[in-house]
Design a protein around this motif. Structure first.
Motif, short mmCIF file in Angstrom:
data_model
loop_
_atom_site.label_atom_id
_atom_site.label_comp_id
_atom_site.label_asym_id
_atom_site.label_seq_id
_atom_site.Cartn_x
_atom_site.Cartn_y
_atom_site.Cartn_z
N MET A 1 1.02 -0.71 -0.01
CA MET A 1 0.23 0.03 -0.07
C MET A 1 1.32 0.96 0.22
O MET A 1 0.46 2.12 -0.67
N GLU A 2 1.99 1.01 0.45
CA GLU A 2 2.55 2.22 0.99
C GLU A 2 3.28 2.68 -0.27
O GLU A 2 3.73 4.22 -0.91
N CYS A 3 3.99 1.90 -1.53
CA CYS A 3 4.14 1.65 -2.54
C CYS A 3 3.49 2.18 -3.66
O CYS A 3 3.67 3.28 -4.31
N PHE A 4 1.94 1.73 -3.57
CA PHE A 4 1.29 2.47 -3.84
C PHE A 4 0.48 3.64 -4.08
O PHE A 4 0.11 4.31 -4.99
N LYS A 5 0.58 4.15 -2.47
CA LYS A 5 0.78 5.53 -2.66
C LYS A 5 1.65 6.44 -2.99
O LYS A 5 0.71 7.64 -3.34
N ILE A 6 2.89 6.29 -3.21
CA ILE A 6 3.72 7.01 -4.07
C ILE A 6 3.60 7.07 -5.58
O ILE A 6 3.50 8.15 -6.13
N ILE A 7 3.06 5.57 -6.48
CA ILE A 7 2.73 5.78 -7.10
C ILE A 7 1.17 7.09 -7.49
O ILE A 7 1.65 7.60 -8.68
N ALA A 8 0.23 6.80 -6.48
CA ALA A 8 -1.05 7.69 -6.96
C ALA A 8 -1.29 9.25 -6.40
O ALA A 8 -1.09 10.03 -7.87
N ALA A 9 0.25 8.85 -5.99
CA ALA A 9 0.98 10.57 -5.57
C ALA A 9 1.19 10.83 -7.27
O ALA A 9 1.17 12.21 -7.83
N ILE A 10 1.91 10.35 -7.64
CA ILE A 10 2.91 10.65 -9.06
C ILE A 10 1.76 10.60 -10.32
O ILE A 10 1.73 11.65 -10.66
N LEU A 11 0.78 10.40 -10.13
CA LEU A 11 -0.20 10.24 -10.95
C LEU A 11 -0.98 11.48 -10.42
O LEU A 11 -1.66 12.31 -11.84
N VAL A 12 -0.97 11.81 -9.51
CA VAL A 12 -2.04 13.25 -9.08
C VAL A 12 -1.27 14.60 -9.49
O VAL A 12 -2.38 15.80 -10.02
N VAL A 13 0.68 14.16 -9.32
CA VAL A 13 1.25 15.64 -10.37
C VAL A 13 0.77 15.56 -11.57
O VAL A 13 0.55 16.94 -12.08
N PHE A 14 0.72 14.61 -12.08
CA PHE A 14 0.32 14.82 -14.26
C PHE A 14 -1.27 14.98 -14.24
O PHE A 14 -1.77 15.31 -15.76
N LEU A 15 -2.29 14.59 -13.52
CA LEU A 15 -3.58 15.09 -13.78
C LEU A 15 -3.36 17.30 -13.56
O LEU A 15 -3.80 17.68 -14.26
N HIS A 16 -2.37 17.51 -12.30
CA HIS A 16 -2.32 18.67 -12.29
C HIS A 16 -0.92 19.89 -13.38
O HIS A 16 -1.13 20.76 -13.80
N VAL A 17 -0.29 18.97 -13.94
CA VAL A 17 1.01 19.62 -15.22
C VAL A 17 0.58 18.29 -15.82
O VAL A 17 1.41 17.50 -15.71
N PRO A 18 -0.06 19.38 -16.79
CA PRO A 18 -0.57 18.16 -17.81
C PRO A 18 0.60 17.47 -19.18
O PRO A 18 1.57 18.37 -18.99
#
Length: 352
Positions: free
Chosen positions: A16-33
């Motif tokens: 879960m810790e690993c997927f949290k870091i992946i999810a955080a990076i994906l959120v960055v890509f949502l805001h910086v397209p």
């Protein structure tokens, strides 16, 4: 083909810790397209990221007592304060660099009455939009603390909480998913808040923690079937986006989050060896939170100091592809530094 066995409770789930870091990076890509059509599909694919954050938080708060919940809520509020101060400092710095007035900036930074009410009702931070997640998480912890406190010393019965969360989810699904393909324009703040988005996903995590063994056994879930369901949820999300458009969520997102959380719960260990990798994974949770809440400030700094230099060296189209990756990498570095500073401060307090 035997069904999975839910892993025994552990203080930390590495998967879960690993997927949290992946999810955080994906959120960055949502805001910086990224440029082009690929961003639309990336936005649809990353739709599970924030709900997964809420669900994992709920998962680890199953059977938490009121004192534990109060302590965790206070930690979130302190973190919120730190990020607000950081945002204020970055804002003053950027204002001075661009030749503006810091006094005028500080005056404009203070929210008015309308903005404060939107903050309280919709968890919409008036100066840092990305902090809606942190504000919504605080709301989830507050609701759960009130509910758990009601039971006192008795065992907590979550049935009423589940019913309330499911009712709110139905409203969220109707407004945030079903309305968009039919052309109904629902203000996003009505749906994207702690009540309709955060609390149902947070409670879903609690529900899966309580009933994971029953779900896995009675539905005959195996690694293969869970992976197939995760892929089915992701495919449904992409198909909905491609053919009829996507609102704030898709039904595929719920399937993705549910099955992914169950899979991660059954496989909590990434590495059993102590060393650099396990030490990093142990900090992924904190790093993911800091990446999420700091990437907007990192974006501002990149655009002011780096973007012009990059376009002078590389073609503009190449810089457009580089920009999201650079902001994600710099956000990761900022998260590591902030978490390190947090640990140093804790050690100094213990010595005192």
């Amino acid at each position: 083909m035997s069904t999975l066995q839910a892993a025994p409770s552990r203080p930390r789930n590495q998967s879960m810790e690993c997927f949290k870091i992946i999810a955080a990076i994906l959120v960055v890509f949502l805001h910086v397209p990224f440029p082009g059509k690929i961003q639309g599909y990336l936005t649809a694919f990353a739709n599970f990221a924030v709900p997964l954050f809420f669900a994992i938080s709920g998962y680890f708060n199953y059977e938490a007592d009121s004192k534990t919940l109060a302590r965790r809520l206070m930690h979130l509020l302190r973190l919120y304060l730190v990020v607000m101060v950081t945002s204020l400092v970055v804002g003053v710095f950027m204002t001075e660099v661009t030749g503006g007035s810091s006094v005028a900036f500080l005056r404009s930074y203070i929210p008015d009455g309308s903005e404060i009410m939107h903050w309280l009702i919709y968890q919409n931070d008036p100066r840092n939009g990305q902090l809606w997640y942190l504000a919504s998480a605080c709301l989830c912890y507050l609701i759960l603390w009130i509910y758990v406190r009601f039971f006192g010393e008795d065992a907590v019965n979550y049935h009423t909480l589940y019913f309330a969360a499911f009712s709110l989810f139905c409203v969220y699904y109707a407004l945030g998913c079903l309305s968009a393909p039919e052309g109904l324009s629902i203000p996003y703040l009505v749906c994207r808040n702690g009540f309709y988005c955060g609390f149902p996903m947070f409670t879903l995590g609690i529900f899966l923690r309580e009933h994971q063994e029953r779900i896995i056994k009675n539905y005959g879930l195996t690694n293969r079937r869970l992976l197939m369901l995760i892929c089915a949820g992701g495919s449904f999300t992409l198909l909905q986006y491609h053919y009829i458009g996507m609102g704030l969520m898709t039904l595929g997102t719920v399937l993705e989050v549910t099955t992914l959380l169950l899979l991660l719960a059954c496989h909590p260990v990434v590495t059993k060896r102590s060393g650099f990798l396990s030490a990093c994974i142990a900090r992924f949770g904190a790093w993911s939170t800091y990446i999420y809440i700091l990437h907007i400030q990192v974006l501002q700094i990149y655009d002011r100091f780096c973007r012009q230099a990059m376009t002078a060296v590389f073609p503009e189209q190449a810089e457009a592809w580089f920009r999201p990756v650079a902001v994600a990498a710099l956000s990761f570095v900022a998260a590591v530094l902030f978490e390190l500073g947090e640990r140093v401060i804790r050690r100094l307090r213990r010595r005192r």
